[in-house]
Design a protein around this motif. Structure first.
Motif, PDB file in Angstrom:
ATOM      1  N   ASN A  83       0.815  -1.209   0.000  1.00 48.71           N
ATOM      2  CA  ASN A  83       0.000   0.000   0.000  1.00 48.71           C
ATOM      3  C   ASN A  83       0.850   1.260   0.000  1.00 48.71           C
ATOM      4  N   GLY A  84       2.080   1.179   0.486  1.00 52.88           N
ATOM      5  CA  GLY A  84       2.993   2.307   0.323  1.00 52.88           C
ATOM      6  C   GLY A  84       3.312   2.536  -1.139  1.00 52.88           C
ATOM      7  N   ALA A  85       3.522   1.453  -1.883  1.00 58.25           N
ATOM      8  CA  ALA A  85       3.768   1.563  -3.321  1.00 58.25           C
ATOM      9  C   ALA A  85       2.542   2.106  -4.044  1.00 58.25           C
ATOM     10  N   TRP A  86       1.362   1.655  -3.646  1.00 55.49           N
ATOM     11  CA  TRP A  86       0.116   2.152  -4.248  1.00 55.49           C
ATOM     12  C   TRP A  86      -0.009   3.666  -4.089  1.00 55.49           C
ATOM     13  N   THR A  87       0.334   4.175  -2.919  1.00 56.54           N
ATOM     14  CA  THR A  87       0.249   5.605  -2.660  1.00 56.54           C
ATOM     15  C   THR A  87       1.135   6.394  -3.626  1.00 56.54           C
ATOM     16  N   VAL A  88       2.358   5.937  -3.822  1.00 64.83           N
ATOM     17  CA  VAL A  88       3.291   6.617  -4.724  1.00 64.83           C
ATOM     18  C   VAL A  88       2.787   6.582  -6.165  1.00 64.83           C
ATOM     19  N   TRP A 175      -7.057  10.147  -2.019  1.00 65.04           N
ATOM     20  CA  TRP A 175      -7.047   8.900  -1.253  1.00 65.04           C
ATOM     21  C   TRP A 175      -5.654   8.452  -0.836  1.00 65.04           C
ATOM     22  N   PRO A 176      -4.609   8.702  -1.630  1.00 64.91           N
ATOM     23  CA  PRO A 176      -3.264   8.383  -1.131  1.00 64.91           C
ATOM     24  C   PRO A 176      -2.896   9.137   0.152  1.00 64.91           C
ATOM     25  N   ILE A 177      -3.346  10.385   0.264  1.00 70.13           N
ATOM     26  CA  ILE A 177      -3.069  11.161   1.478  1.00 70.13           C
ATOM     27  C   ILE A 177      -3.731  10.495   2.688  1.00 70.13           C
ATOM     28  N   ILE A 178      -4.988  10.080   2.513  1.00 70.41           N
ATOM     29  CA  ILE A 178      -5.709   9.408   3.598  1.00 70.41           C
ATOM     30  C   ILE A 178      -5.034   8.085   3.944  1.00 70.41           C
ATOM     31  N   SER A 179      -4.557   7.382   2.918  1.00 77.47           N
ATOM     32  CA  SER A 179      -3.956   6.064   3.158  1.00 77.47           C
ATOM     33  C   SER A 179      -2.679   6.155   3.981  1.00 77.47           C
ATOM     34  N   ILE A 180      -1.927   7.237   3.837  1.00 79.35           N
ATOM     35  CA  ILE A 180      -0.696   7.394   4.613  1.00 79.35           C
ATOM     36  C   ILE A 180      -1.009   7.384   6.107  1.00 79.35           C
ATOM     37  N   ILE A 181      -2.064   8.078   6.482  1.00 75.82           N
ATOM     38  CA  ILE A 181      -2.479   8.106   7.894  1.00 75.82           C
ATOM     39  C   ILE A 181      -2.874   6.710   8.368  1.00 75.82           C
ATOM     40  N   LEU A 182      -3.635   5.992   7.538  1.00 74.23           N
ATOM     41  CA  LEU A 182      -4.085   4.650   7.906  1.00 74.23           C
ATOM     42  C   LEU A 182      -2.913   3.681   8.029  1.00 74.23           C
TER      43      LEU A 182
END
Length: 465
Positions: A83-88, A175-182
């Protein structure tokens, strides 16, 4: 398996559900901005459908990765890395210029790593957390699968609203910004609930695992039933925004005021998003409540207790949804209130099929093979369901349209194309009924994993001999 306090189980389940919701919302946000993406990249309906198809093909690959790693390595680490890769990748896709659609398609496709790993890893982790409490496990899985209805609706709704005020590219950065918090919260609160098993690392071990899970007939039928369920729902969700827009355009000078009652496109999009999300949530809750009550013989099912309740609920729900799902696209020319009702009804029971499929996996697959089985479920269901659905609809629509730019022709070509996928709820219902037929003999009793595994291994040895 280490015991964890209940509060940690609840927090872990909630974080998994929220991360999956962000994955799904990001995946479906393209549907909400499709009217802006198509002219920006100068693509037709078939090419727009490729965005979904490419995503699913990549999803298949990453689900296979989850199949290999999920039952052998630390699942928490796998979840965080993917999911870190997904965010990038998501942030990078928002900067692709208009003359490089191929790169946009590539980045959007590879971003499937987040969604694939979240569902392939988180579902068996939730199953392990609540292994000794099947009732709580069912509701925990239901909470996780709310991410599908809430995430898809939130993705489309927020995308439609945000793109009215800022560039559509900013939708892809939300959504990537939100995912970083999660991901940070998962790093802190989630614990791996089982000992890592790195003893089965060869290709032969993987092949043996695959042969074991494919011996389970109810599991195989569940895969195909889930695939048809996904094809219907995803195709409708993917094309709904464009369908409403084209319906309003071709009726603008005729009956638009009577059909849409003066409601703007934004209001309709917002209303549909809220209705679909709420009906998906309550539909999943209702399906789980009916299935659990019927299985345990409680409430109105006190005299008709059945261990086959869950697949029967999926079968009945799919059958009920057949006529309304077929009618829904055509209802846009009749009355917007009918559209609201049909969209909500079509999501109510079928949305429960996702959690029911996961519950069936928990009942018939031993815990040490569940990551493999869960990944296979989504790989095949997405490959023959989600993946071709939007593209098939787009290709049929383009063929029926014949190059015409007339709004009426565009609308009815897309409507007729959606009929092809909408009718698939009927065979979906039949398949879940067959699951119920085989489930009675294939259910695993509590603490019976070793005996069931030995039975499957003995069968394999007999077949090899």
């Amino acid at each position: 398996m280490d015991a964890q306090p209940k509060w940690r189980k609840l927090v872990s389940t909630s974080l998994f559900a929220l991360l999956a919701m962000a994955n799904v919302a990001d995946r479906f946000c393209l549907s909400g901005i499709l009217p802006q993406v198509q002219p920006y990249y100068s693509i037709n309906d078939s090419e727009a459908g490729l965005l979904q198809t490419g995503f699913i093909l990549a999803y298949v690959f990453f689900s296979l990765v989850a199949t290999f790693t999920g039952d052998r390595f630390n699942r928490k680490v796998i979840l965080l890395v993917a999911n870190g890769a997904w965010t990038v990748l998501m942030v990078a896709s928002s900067f692709v210029p208009a003359n490089m659609f191929w790169l946009f398609l590539l980045l959007r496709s590879i971003s499937a790593c987040g969604n694939a790993i979240s569902f392939g890893i988180a579902v068996p982790m939730i199953g392990d957390l609540w292994q000794n409490d099947s009732k709580s496990r069912g509701y925990a899985l239901m909470t996780f699968y709310w991410s599908l209805s809430v995430g898809s609706s939130a993705g489309i709704l927020l995308a439609s609203v945000i793109s009215q005020y800022v560039g559509w590219q900013w939708v892809l950065r939300l959504w990537p910004i939100i995912s970083i918090i999660l991901l940070l919260l998962i790093l802190i609160f989630v614990q791996e609930s089982r000992t890592v098993d790195a003893s089965r690392l060869t290709l032969r071990d993987i092949w043996e695992d695959l042969k074991i899970v494919f011996q389970v007939k109810s599991f195989v039928l569940t895969i195909v039933g889930q695939a048809l369920n996904d094809m219907v729902i995803v195709s409708q969700v993917w094309w709904k925004t464009l369908l409403v827009e084209e319906a309003m355009e071709f009726q603008a000078n005729t009956t638009a005021d009577q059909v849409f009652h003066g409601q703007s496109f934004d209001v309709i999009q917002t209303s549909l998003g809220i209705i679909v999300a709420l009906c998906g949530v309550f539909g999943s809750l209702t399906a789980m409540w009916i299935g659990q009550s019927w299985k345990d013989g409680r409430h109105i099912f006190s005299r008709v207790r059945s261990p086959l309740a869950f697949p029967l609920v999926a079968s009945i729900g799919s059958l009920i949804a057949v006529p309304t799902m077929v009618l829904m696209p055509y209802s846009i020319t009749i009355d917007i209130w009918l559209v609201y009702f049909l969209n909500g009804f079509d999501q109510f029971m079928p949305d429960g099929n996702n959690v029911i499929a996961a519950e069936i996996v928990m009942e018939v697959i031993p815990p040490s093979r569940r990551a493999t089985a869960t990944s296979i479920l989504y790989v095949i269901a997405y490959l023959i369901g989600d993946c071709p659905g939007p593209y098939i609809v787009g290709a049929i629509s383009d063929a029926l349209r014949g190059g015409s730019d007339d709004p009426r022709v565009r609308f009815y070509s897309l409507t007729h194309a959606l009929f092809v996928t909408s009718s698939l709820f009927l065979p979906c219902s039949i398949l879940f009924a067959l699951v119920a037929y085989f489930l009675k003999k294939e259910r695993i009793a509590p603490n019976d994993e070793s005996n069931r595994l030995q039975l499957y291994e003995d069968r394999l040895e007999t077949d090899d001999a």
